[in-house]
Design a protein around this motif. Structure first.
Motif, PDB file in Angstrom:
ATOM      1  N   ALA A 173       0.821  -1.216   0.000  1.00 43.59           N
ATOM      2  CA  ALA A 173       0.000   0.000   0.000  1.00 43.59           C
ATOM      3  C   ALA A 173       0.854   1.265   0.000  1.00 43.59           C
ATOM      4  CB  ALA A 173      -0.926  -0.020   1.208  1.00 43.59           C
ATOM      5  N   SER A 174       1.943   1.249   0.766  1.00 43.68           N
ATOM      6  CA  SER A 174       2.754   2.474   0.842  1.00 43.68           C
ATOM      7  C   SER A 174       4.073   2.333   0.077  1.00 43.68           C
ATOM      8  CB  SER A 174       3.040   2.807   2.303  1.00 43.68           C
ATOM      9  OG  SER A 174       3.695   1.701   2.892  1.00 43.68           O
ATOM     10  N   GLY A 175       4.158   1.298  -0.768  1.00 41.59           N
ATOM     11  CA  GLY A 175       5.376   1.114  -1.560  1.00 41.59           C
ATOM     12  C   GLY A 175       6.585   0.756  -0.720  1.00 41.59           C
ATOM     13  N   GLU A 185      23.639 -10.762  -6.344  1.00 39.73           N
ATOM     14  CA  GLU A 185      24.798 -11.494  -6.859  1.00 39.73           C
ATOM     15  C   GLU A 185      25.890 -11.568  -5.784  1.00 39.73           C
ATOM     16  OE1 GLU A 185      25.055 -13.025  -9.942  1.00 39.73           O
ATOM     17  OE2 GLU A 185      22.931 -12.504 -10.107  1.00 39.73           O
ATOM     18  N   PHE A 186      25.711 -10.879  -4.703  1.00 46.08           N
ATOM     19  CA  PHE A 186      26.696 -10.863  -3.613  1.00 46.08           C
ATOM     20  C   PHE A 186      26.210 -11.663  -2.408  1.00 46.08           C
ATOM     21  CE2 PHE A 186      29.489  -6.858  -4.382  1.00 46.08           C
ATOM     22  CZ  PHE A 186      30.346  -7.621  -5.153  1.00 46.08           C
ATOM     23  N   LEU A 187      25.705 -12.832  -2.649  1.00 48.22           N
ATOM     24  CA  LEU A 187      25.332 -13.777  -1.600  1.00 48.22           C
ATOM     25  C   LEU A 187      24.137 -13.339  -0.767  1.00 48.22           C
ATOM     26  CD1 LEU A 187      28.871 -14.710  -0.222  1.00 48.22           C
ATOM     27  CD2 LEU A 187      27.571 -15.895  -1.969  1.00 48.22           C
ATOM     28  N   GLY A 188      24.154 -12.156  -0.251  1.00 48.76           N
ATOM     29  CA  GLY A 188      23.069 -11.750   0.630  1.00 48.76           C
ATOM     30  C   GLY A 188      22.747 -10.291   0.436  1.00 48.76           C
ATOM     31  N   GLY A 189      21.719  -9.868   1.147  1.00 44.17           N
ATOM     32  CA  GLY A 189      21.373  -8.446   1.111  1.00 44.17           C
ATOM     33  C   GLY A 189      20.380  -8.127   0.008  1.00 44.17           C
ATOM     34  N   GLN A 190      19.899  -6.916   0.043  1.00 42.00           N
ATOM     35  CA  GLN A 190      18.857  -6.451  -0.870  1.00 42.00           C
ATOM     36  C   GLN A 190      19.390  -6.220  -2.280  1.00 42.00           C
ATOM     37  OE1 GLN A 190      15.732  -5.889  -0.341  1.00 42.00           O
ATOM     38  NE2 GLN A 190      15.449  -5.763   1.880  1.00 42.00           N
ATOM     39  N   THR A 191      18.476  -6.251  -3.258  1.00 41.70           N
ATOM     40  CA  THR A 191      18.842  -5.833  -4.609  1.00 41.70           C
ATOM     41  C   THR A 191      18.121  -4.535  -4.994  1.00 41.70           C
ATOM     42  OG1 THR A 191      17.181  -7.360  -5.436  1.00 41.70           O
ATOM     43  CG2 THR A 191      19.463  -8.088  -5.538  1.00 41.70           C
ATOM     44  N   TRP A 192      17.355  -3.993  -4.078  1.00 42.22           N
ATOM     45  CA  TRP A 192      16.685  -2.707  -4.333  1.00 42.22           C
ATOM     46  C   TRP A 192      16.937  -1.785  -3.147  1.00 42.22           C
ATOM     47  CZ3 TRP A 192      13.989  -1.781  -8.846  1.00 42.22           C
ATOM     48  CH2 TRP A 192      13.649  -2.890  -9.633  1.00 42.22           C
ATOM     49  N   THR A 193      17.118  -0.514  -3.445  1.00 38.08           N
ATOM     50  CA  THR A 193      17.245   0.479  -2.374  1.00 38.08           C
ATOM     51  C   THR A 193      16.239   1.589  -2.630  1.00 38.08           C
ATOM     52  OG1 THR A 193      19.537  -0.041  -1.859  1.00 38.08           O
ATOM     53  CG2 THR A 193      18.816   2.204  -1.362  1.00 38.08           C
ATOM     54  N   ARG A 194      15.602   2.024  -1.572  1.00 40.60           N
ATOM     55  CA  ARG A 194      14.551   3.038  -1.734  1.00 40.60           C
ATOM     56  C   ARG A 194      15.157   4.432  -1.683  1.00 40.60           C
ATOM     57  NH1 ARG A 194       8.565   3.124   1.108  1.00 40.60           N
ATOM     58  NH2 ARG A 194       7.621   4.230  -0.664  1.00 40.60           N
ATOM     59  N   THR A 195      14.735   5.271  -2.601  1.00 44.47           N
ATOM     60  CA  THR A 195      15.231   6.656  -2.622  1.00 44.47           C
ATOM     61  C   THR A 195      14.447   7.499  -1.629  1.00 44.47           C
ATOM     62  OG1 THR A 195      13.679   7.202  -4.376  1.00 44.47           O
ATOM     63  CG2 THR A 195      15.891   6.533  -5.051  1.00 44.47           C
ATOM     64  N   VAL A 196      15.063   8.597  -1.281  1.00 47.79           N
ATOM     65  CA  VAL A 196      14.381   9.561  -0.401  1.00 47.79           C
ATOM     66  C   VAL A 196      14.325  10.888  -1.155  1.00 47.79           C
ATOM     67  CG1 VAL A 196      14.483  10.756   1.814  1.00 47.79           C
ATOM     68  CG2 VAL A 196      15.274   8.390   1.633  1.00 47.79           C
ATOM     69  N   GLY A 197      13.168  11.444  -1.285  1.00 49.42           N
ATOM     70  CA  GLY A 197      12.988  12.691  -2.049  1.00 49.42           C
ATOM     71  C   GLY A 197      13.503  13.898  -1.299  1.00 49.42           C
ATOM     72  N   PRO A 198      13.548  15.061  -1.968  1.00 47.44           N
ATOM     73  CA  PRO A 198      14.024  16.283  -1.315  1.00 47.44           C
ATOM     74  C   PRO A 198      13.151  16.663  -0.118  1.00 47.44           C
ATOM     75  CG  PRO A 198      13.369  16.699  -3.631  1.00 47.44           C
ATOM     76  CD  PRO A 198      13.171  15.251  -3.366  1.00 47.44           C
ATOM     77  N   GLY A 200      12.248  14.611   1.992  1.00 49.25           N
ATOM     78  CA  GLY A 200      12.548  13.664   3.076  1.00 49.25           C
ATOM     79  C   GLY A 200      11.636  12.454   3.075  1.00 49.25           C
ATOM     80  N   LEU A 201      10.717  12.383   2.114  1.00 48.50           N
ATOM     81  CA  LEU A 201       9.803  11.241   2.093  1.00 48.50           C
ATOM     82  C   LEU A 201      10.357  10.135   1.192  1.00 48.50           C
ATOM     83  CD1 LEU A 201       6.393  13.132   1.768  1.00 48.50           C
ATOM     84  CD2 LEU A 201       7.362  12.014   3.793  1.00 48.50           C
ATOM     85  N   PRO A 202      10.073   8.870   1.569  1.00 47.81           N
ATOM     86  CA  PRO A 202      10.566   7.773   0.737  1.00 47.81           C
ATOM     87  C   PRO A 202       9.895   7.764  -0.635  1.00 47.81           C
ATOM     88  CG  PRO A 202       9.210   6.942   2.550  1.00 47.81           C
ATOM     89  CD  PRO A 202       9.336   8.417   2.747  1.00 47.81           C
ATOM     90  N   GLY A 203      10.682   7.425  -1.655  1.00 46.46           N
ATOM     91  CA  GLY A 203      10.160   7.444  -3.023  1.00 46.46           C
ATOM     92  C   GLY A 203      10.323   6.103  -3.706  1.00 46.46           C
ATOM     93  N   ASP A 204      10.718   6.123  -4.979  1.00 44.50           N
ATOM     94  CA  ASP A 204      10.891   4.897  -5.750  1.00 44.50           C
ATOM     95  C   ASP A 204      12.136   4.128  -5.291  1.00 44.50           C
ATOM     96  OD1 ASP A 204       8.647   5.366  -7.187  1.00 44.50           O
ATOM     97  OD2 ASP A 204       9.674   6.064  -9.002  1.00 44.50           O
ATOM     98  N   TRP A 205      12.212   2.907  -5.759  1.00 44.20           N
ATOM     99  CA  TRP A 205      13.365   2.048  -5.472  1.00 44.20           C
ATOM    100  C   TRP A 205      14.228   1.953  -6.729  1.00 44.20           C
ATOM    101  CZ3 TRP A 205      13.401  -1.291  -0.883  1.00 44.20           C
ATOM    102  CH2 TRP A 205      12.253  -1.156  -0.074  1.00 44.20           C
ATOM    103  N   TYR A 206      15.515   1.697  -6.563  1.00 42.84           N
ATOM    104  CA  TYR A 206      16.354   1.419  -7.732  1.00 42.84           C
ATOM    105  C   TYR A 206      17.033   0.052  -7.562  1.00 42.84           C
ATOM    106  CZ  TYR A 206      20.476   2.902  -5.017  1.00 42.84           C
ATOM    107  OH  TYR A 206      21.453   3.017  -4.054  1.00 42.84           O
TER     108      TYR A 206
END
Ligand code: GLC
Length: 593
Positions: A173-175, A185-198, A200-206
């Motif tokens: 619901a809130s992305g 490809e590095f064994l563990g950890g995320q493959t997406w990171t969420r951006t933070v807009g100017p 200060g709110l969370p935005g899209d992921w890359y």
């Protein structure tokens, strides 16, 4: 290490790149300095290519980090070793979040290593020693400090700047959930990171298949293609003899972004080895073929299926790719022989020469690997404190050196393997490799094979840095490397260094070695024996008993003492055979009774 100001003007406007303006701008400037390459169209089919991990090779300015001036000063060493080319791991401007595989500017040298003028001079000087240069191109991702990514972050959602990467809204619901559960490809950890807009709110992921500092490029975007072809030209214009292509099978992603199917047979993988990738390399091949002196494309292709692997080596695609299947095999005759046969069978239909690789900057050193109870290699299995017998490992690594140098095709040699260096247990608080942290501290990471080389002297920095150095080597060298310095080994006729020097010298002059056919010779169990050319026999003993040598007229080189005309366990020998037919009689141990 990275001054953001240095990266500010690195991105050429997309339109200039797309129209080929870069090429026109670069070519006149370098025409005067670009060295001519020897006109040998097949050099790469038999070449011995030495991998320089710049940060750890030789430090000329005394800051504890290797540099181009250090490499320059050691060119005579590489000539004497007998290599045909140097592959430099990334030397570009980089924050070093992944040892330089996070590139902020593909046309600039990181100031820690030197300058572009020094790189140009190094390429030219190496050629005067008969050594070509292969540069490392990292096309799957860039550094998060690269101008394109900074522009994408600044431009915000829906902008054209973001289309060069993979930005997506999150799920839920809130992305707040990443767009896919693709594994890293590095064994563990995320493959997406969420951006933070100017705001200060969370935005899209890359998307980043490796670390968050390495955003993946979108290879469906024309700028990405045009920019990389321009980068290839930039380095070919400066005399590079080839490029090594990082993570070469990962570039193309399914834009629909489905999850990775649990059943590998359930259709195309959304991010591995997608069919569209081949069109990219056909374009690169056209660029390479545009240059005189046979500029080569070498792929880092990790694929289990030999036929899928060979598709990258079709005549209008890459010239060669690293043979990781052989590298990962345990020290076992049947397994190595099966890998050799599968390699030859896969390469034959496409006419590409195989490559032989015992290690690189990502994997455990052969001396350590071959001294373990399980001597195969797998990233997922690396653990701290895995026991290894260094004497056994060194014996096998010597035998493997002769085995691989005798096989058909080209040979890769990772810096320090010619010294028989072992994998170092780097202290946890010194480890910089992100694989360690991403595994939750379980995996020791890859720094154990990246420790600065020992050149001379009885204590660290062992000539890696000058004696009045300001900085300590960026990773601590173990004290026992006093016995393994180049200086110590040059003075010891039985050293690993002298074995490699002799092997590469023979390889150069022996007509049957390098590219060409090989023929297995019938041999006792656990012996790998094959003939090259008319008058050369390579024998490796992987059994646990000495075997009598086959009939021979002379010994060219051996990795161990041959007492009583026997080849000891874990040893190789190169012979002038007595009889050259493939059914050469072999005195089996039983015949001695
Ligand atoms: C390749 C490199 C490795 C790097 C990774 C991401 O596998 O060899 O060192 O971490 O790509 O670029």
């Amino acid at each position: 290490m990275t001054d953001p100001a240095l990266t500010a003007d690195l991105a050429l406007p997309a339109v200039a790149v797309a129209t080929g303006a870069t090429e026109q701008l670069d070519r006149p400037r370098v025409a005067a300095v670009a060295p001519a390459l020897p006109d040998d169209p097949v050099w790469w089919r038999s070449a011995v290519i030495y991998q320089v991990y710049v940060r750890s090779f030789a430090d000329a300015n005394g800051d504890g980090t290797g540099d181009l001036a250090g490499v320059q000063s050691r060119l005579p060493y590489l000539r004497d070793l007998g290599v045909d080319a140097i592959w430099f791991t990334p030397w570009y401007l980089s924050p070093l979040a992944d040892g330089g595989y996070d590139v902020a500017d593909y046309r600039a040298i990181d100031p820690a290593f030197g300058s572009l003028a020094e790189a140009e001079a190094l390429i030219a000087d190496a050629l005067t020693y008969g050594i070509r240069t292969i540069v490392d191109i990292v096309p799957n991702h860039v550094s998060d400090q690269h101008a394109w990514f900074q522009a994408a972050l600044a431009a915000g959602p829906g902008s054209p700047e973001r289309e060069r990467f993979w930005f997506r809204p999150g799920r839920g619901a809130s992305g707040h959930e990443p767009p896919t559960r693709w594994p890293s490809e590095f064994l563990g950890g995320q493959t997406w990171t969420r951006t933070v807009g100017p705001d200060g709110l969370p935005g899209d992921w890359y998307l980043h298949l490796f670390t968050a500092e390495q955003p993946d490029l979108n290879w469906d975007h024309p700028d990405v293609r045009a920019e990389h072809e321009a980068i290839l030209r930039f380095w070919f214009d400066r005399g590079a003899g080839g490029v090594r292509i990082d993570s070469a099978a990962l570039l193309v992603k399914d834009p629909a972004m489905p999850e990775v199917p649990e059943d590998p047979a359930a259709g195309e993988h959304p991010l591995h080895d997608r069919d569209e990738i081949h069109d990219i390399y056909r374009g690169w091949r056209r660029v390479a073929d545009d240059y005189p002196g046979a500029r080569v494309l070498v792929g880092e292709v990790w694929l289990e299926d030999p036929d899928r692997f060979a598709r990258y080596l079709r005549p209008d695609e890459l010239h060669t790719a690293f043979n990781f299947d052989f590298m990962a095999r345990p020290w076992d005759a049947a397994s190595l022989r099966a890998s050799i046969d599968a390699t030859l069978a896969a390469h034959a239909p496409v006419g590409a020469p195989p490559t032989w690789v015992l290690s690189n900057h990502d994997v455990t050193r052969p001396v350590t690997r071959y001294g373990r109870a399980d001597s195969s290699f797998a990233f997922a299995r690396k653990r701290f404190g895995t026991p290894s017998d260094p004497t056994l490992g060194r014996r096998r690594a010597r035998a493997a050196a002769l085995l691989t140098a005798a096989l058909p095709g080209s040979l890769y040699l990772y810096q320090g393997d010619e010294l028989g260096l072992d994998e170092v247990d780097v202290a946890r608080d010194e480890i910089q490799d992100p694989m360690h942290a991403r595994s939750g501290g379980v995996d020791p990471g890859r720094d154990g094979c990246r420790v600065p080389l020992p050149w001379s002297g009885a204590e660290p920095p062992f000539g890696f840095s000058p004696s009045d150095a300001r900085g300590r080597p960026w990773l601590t060298q173990p004290p026992h490397w006093a016995q393994l310095t180049v200086e110590a080994q040059a003075a010891d006729p039985g050293s690993m260094l002298n074995l490699y020097r002799a092997a590469l010298r023979i390889r150069r002059s022996e007509p049957g070695l390098g590219d060409g056919p090989m023929t297995w010779v019938p041999a006792p169990p656990d012996i790998l024996a094959f003939q090259r050319g008319d008058d050369f026999l390579s024998v490796t003993n992987l059994s646990d008993a000495a075997v009598p040598l086959p009939p021979h007229r002379g010994v060219l080189l051996a990795s161990a003492d041959l007492s009583d005309a026997h080849l000891p366990p874990d040893a190789s020998v190169w012979l002038r055979p007595d009889r050259v037919s493939t059914d050469a009689a072999w005195r089996l141990p039983d015949d001695d009774r």
